[in-house]
Design a protein around this motif. Structure first.
Motif, short mmCIF file in Angstrom:
data_model
loop_
_atom_site.label_atom_id
_atom_site.label_comp_id
_atom_site.label_asym_id
_atom_site.label_seq_id
_atom_site.Cartn_x
_atom_site.Cartn_y
_atom_site.Cartn_z
N GLY A 87 -9.03 2.62 7.19
CA GLY A 87 -7.56 2.68 7.19
C GLY A 87 -6.96 1.59 6.31
O GLY A 87 -6.04 1.84 5.51
N ILE A 88 -7.53 0.38 6.42
CA ILE A 88 -7.03 -0.74 5.60
C ILE A 88 -7.32 -0.47 4.12
O ILE A 88 -6.50 -0.77 3.24
CB ILE A 88 -7.68 -2.06 6.07
CG1 ILE A 88 -7.04 -2.46 7.40
CG2 ILE A 88 -7.49 -3.17 5.05
CD1 ILE A 88 -7.68 -3.63 8.06
N GLY A 89 -8.49 0.12 3.86
CA GLY A 89 -8.84 0.48 2.48
C GLY A 89 -7.82 1.44 1.89
O GLY A 89 -7.34 1.27 0.76
N VAL A 90 -7.44 2.47 2.69
CA VAL A 90 -6.43 3.45 2.24
C VAL A 90 -5.09 2.75 2.01
O VAL A 90 -4.40 2.99 1.00
CB VAL A 90 -6.29 4.60 3.27
CG1 VAL A 90 -5.12 5.50 2.93
CG2 VAL A 90 -7.58 5.40 3.34
N GLU A 91 -4.74 1.85 2.96
CA GLU A 91 -3.49 1.10 2.86
C GLU A 91 -3.47 0.30 1.55
O GLU A 91 -2.46 0.27 0.82
CB GLU A 91 -3.37 0.16 4.05
CG GLU A 91 -1.98 -0.39 4.26
CD GLU A 91 -1.93 -1.39 5.42
OE1 GLU A 91 -2.95 -1.54 6.13
OE2 GLU A 91 -0.88 -2.01 5.59
N GLY A 92 -4.61 -0.34 1.23
CA GLY A 92 -4.72 -1.11 -0.01
C GLY A 92 -4.49 -0.26 -1.24
O GLY A 92 -3.77 -0.65 -2.17
N ILE A 93 -5.08 0.95 -1.23
CA ILE A 93 -4.91 1.87 -2.38
C ILE A 93 -3.44 2.27 -2.52
O ILE A 93 -2.88 2.27 -3.62
CB ILE A 93 -5.81 3.12 -2.20
CG1 ILE A 93 -7.28 2.72 -2.34
CG2 ILE A 93 -5.46 4.20 -3.23
CD1 ILE A 93 -8.26 3.80 -1.94
N ILE A 94 -2.80 2.59 -1.37
CA ILE A 94 -1.38 3.00 -1.40
C ILE A 94 -0.52 1.85 -1.95
O ILE A 94 0.34 2.07 -2.81
CB ILE A 94 -0.91 3.44 0.01
CG1 ILE A 94 -1.63 4.73 0.42
CG2 ILE A 94 0.60 3.64 0.05
CD1 ILE A 94 -1.47 5.12 1.87
N PHE A 95 -0.76 0.65 -1.45
CA PHE A 95 0.00 -0.52 -1.94
C PHE A 95 -0.19 -0.68 -3.44
O PHE A 95 0.75 -0.98 -4.18
CB PHE A 95 -0.45 -1.78 -1.19
CG PHE A 95 0.32 -2.03 0.08
CD1 PHE A 95 0.32 -1.09 1.10
CD2 PHE A 95 1.06 -3.20 0.25
CE1 PHE A 95 1.03 -1.31 2.27
CE2 PHE A 95 1.77 -3.42 1.42
CZ PHE A 95 1.76 -2.48 2.43
N ARG A 96 -1.42 -0.51 -3.89
CA ARG A 96 -1.72 -0.65 -5.33
C ARG A 96 -0.96 0.41 -6.12
O ARG A 96 -0.38 0.12 -7.17
CB ARG A 96 -3.24 -0.49 -5.53
CG ARG A 96 -3.70 -0.43 -6.96
CD ARG A 96 -3.65 -1.77 -7.61
NE ARG A 96 -4.06 -1.69 -9.00
CZ ARG A 96 -3.85 -2.63 -9.90
NH1 ARG A 96 -3.23 -3.73 -9.55
NH2 ARG A 96 -4.27 -2.50 -11.13
N LEU A 97 -0.95 1.66 -5.60
CA LEU A 97 -0.29 2.78 -6.31
C LEU A 97 1.22 2.58 -6.40
O LEU A 97 1.84 2.98 -7.40
CB LEU A 97 -0.60 4.11 -5.61
CG LEU A 97 -2.04 4.61 -5.76
CD1 LEU A 97 -2.27 5.86 -4.92
CD2 LEU A 97 -2.36 4.91 -7.23
N ILE A 98 1.83 1.98 -5.36
CA ILE A 98 3.28 1.79 -5.41
C ILE A 98 3.66 0.41 -5.99
O ILE A 98 4.82 0.01 -5.97
CB ILE A 98 3.94 1.99 -4.02
CG1 ILE A 98 3.38 0.98 -3.01
CG2 ILE A 98 3.77 3.42 -3.52
CD1 ILE A 98 4.08 1.03 -1.64
N GLY A 99 2.65 -0.28 -6.50
CA GLY A 99 2.89 -1.52 -7.23
C GLY A 99 3.18 -2.73 -6.37
O GLY A 99 3.72 -3.74 -6.85
N LYS A 100 2.80 -2.67 -5.09
CA LYS A 100 2.99 -3.83 -4.21
C LYS A 100 1.68 -4.61 -4.11
O LYS A 100 0.60 -4.03 -4.29
CB LYS A 100 3.42 -3.38 -2.82
CG LYS A 100 4.87 -2.96 -2.72
CD LYS A 100 5.21 -2.72 -1.26
CE LYS A 100 6.69 -2.39 -1.09
NZ LYS A 100 7.02 -2.09 0.31
N SER A 101 1.80 -5.89 -3.80
CA SER A 101 0.58 -6.68 -3.67
C SER A 101 -0.04 -6.45 -2.28
O SER A 101 0.67 -6.16 -1.31
CB SER A 101 0.88 -8.17 -3.86
OG SER A 101 1.72 -8.60 -2.83
#
Lengths: 148, 144
Positions: free
Chosen positions: A27-41
């Motif tokens: 879940g955290i891995g997916v969250e990291g990918i989503i954050f990366r895609l929307i340009g957030k750190s």
């Protein structure tokens, strides 16, 4: 106590801890990918993997204790599941508070919704698998059933 | 009848295959012998000791360290312990909970129930619970 700490329960405790840890890390891995895609750190603190493992371990203890005995009636099964749902939510809320998993009411509600979704999804999946098992068993019983 | 005997390496590999035009009484006896299951169980009913045919048993339950055997309409007590019966009665007798063994051949149908359990309806319409821990073993006995 002896009944709760049987070898089988220790095995279940170990397996559940690993499954929950893996699920949370995924879940955290997916969250990291989503954050990366929307340009957030996205930063994961050094203690979070161990925090996840601890939360998974405590959650597994709750599950093993709550489901230590087989419920004899449907009413008891429902009560036990409701108790399990609430206790797990309390464990996750407490872990979230201690390990800084949310910093606002909005994030807490978001976490609660994800928890509800995962719990209901797991329950529906289990019931579906059991229903399929029942169908297969009923088919196989036809061949061996005694005539009376 | 031609009889072929082959040596295998382990107990798990031991299998007997009987090919015949029909299942005669002799063949049925041979199957019983090979399955290693007994065909009668010593039981007590109203103080009298007797023997009960295994094929009439629906389920066996342990209550307060006493073992009760249930048939279609009757209940008997036996001196045997549940774990001993589990070993002796053959593959159609399945441990379905900590305190119960069920004769699979007497199950009419099963349905899924809350708490990841199965409810088995017996041929006499009694219902018994198959705990989630034993569902895998149940499927194994049915070769699923």
């Amino acid at each position: 106590m002896k009944r709760i700490l049987s070898l089988e329960r220790i095995r279940v405790l170990f397996v559940e801890t690993l499954v929950i840890t893996t699920g949370m890390l995924f879940g955290i891995g997916v969250e990291g990918i989503i954050f990366r895609l929307i340009g957030k750190s996205f930063v994961l603190s050094w203690y979070q993997p161990m925090a996840i493992f601890l939360t998974a371990f405590v959650s597994s203890i709750v599950s093993v204790v709550v489901f230590a005995d087989e419920p004899k009636t449907r009413g008891r099964a429902i009560t036990r599941m409701a108790l399990h749902f609430i206790l797990l939510f309390l464990v996750i809320s407490l872990a979230g508070y201690v390990f800084d998993w949310f910093s606002s009411v909005g994030m807490y509600i978001g976490m609660a919704l994800i928890y509800c979704f995962v719990y209901i999804f797991s329950w529906v999946s289990n019931m579906y698998i059991l229903k399929k098992d029942a169908q297969e068993i009923n088919e196989a019983l036809k061949d061996i059933r005694d005539d009376e | 009848m031609n009889v072929i005997f082959e040596t295998v390496d382990s107990k798990e590999q031991e299998t007997a295959v009987i090919k015949a035009v029909e299942k005669t009484e002799n063949i049925a006896d041979a199957i019983k012998l090979l399955e290693g299951s007994r065909d009668r169980l010593q039981v007590i009913s109203e103080g009298q000791t007797g023997f009960l045919s295994i094929k009439n048993i629906y389920y066996i339950e342990s209550v307060d360290k006493r073992t009760f055997v249930y048939t279609k309409d009757n209940c008997y007590e036996t001196k045997s312990r549940l774990y001993e019966l589990e070993e002796d009665l053959g593959r159609f007798f399945l441990r379905c909970s900590k305190a119960m063994i069920v004769n699979i051949k007497k199950i009419k149908s099963v349905r899924s129930e809350m708490g990841s359990r199965l409810i088995a309806t017996m041929l006499n319409d009694e219902e018994i619970t198959i705990s989630r821990n034993y569902v895998k073993e149940f499927k194994g006995r049915l070769e699923l």
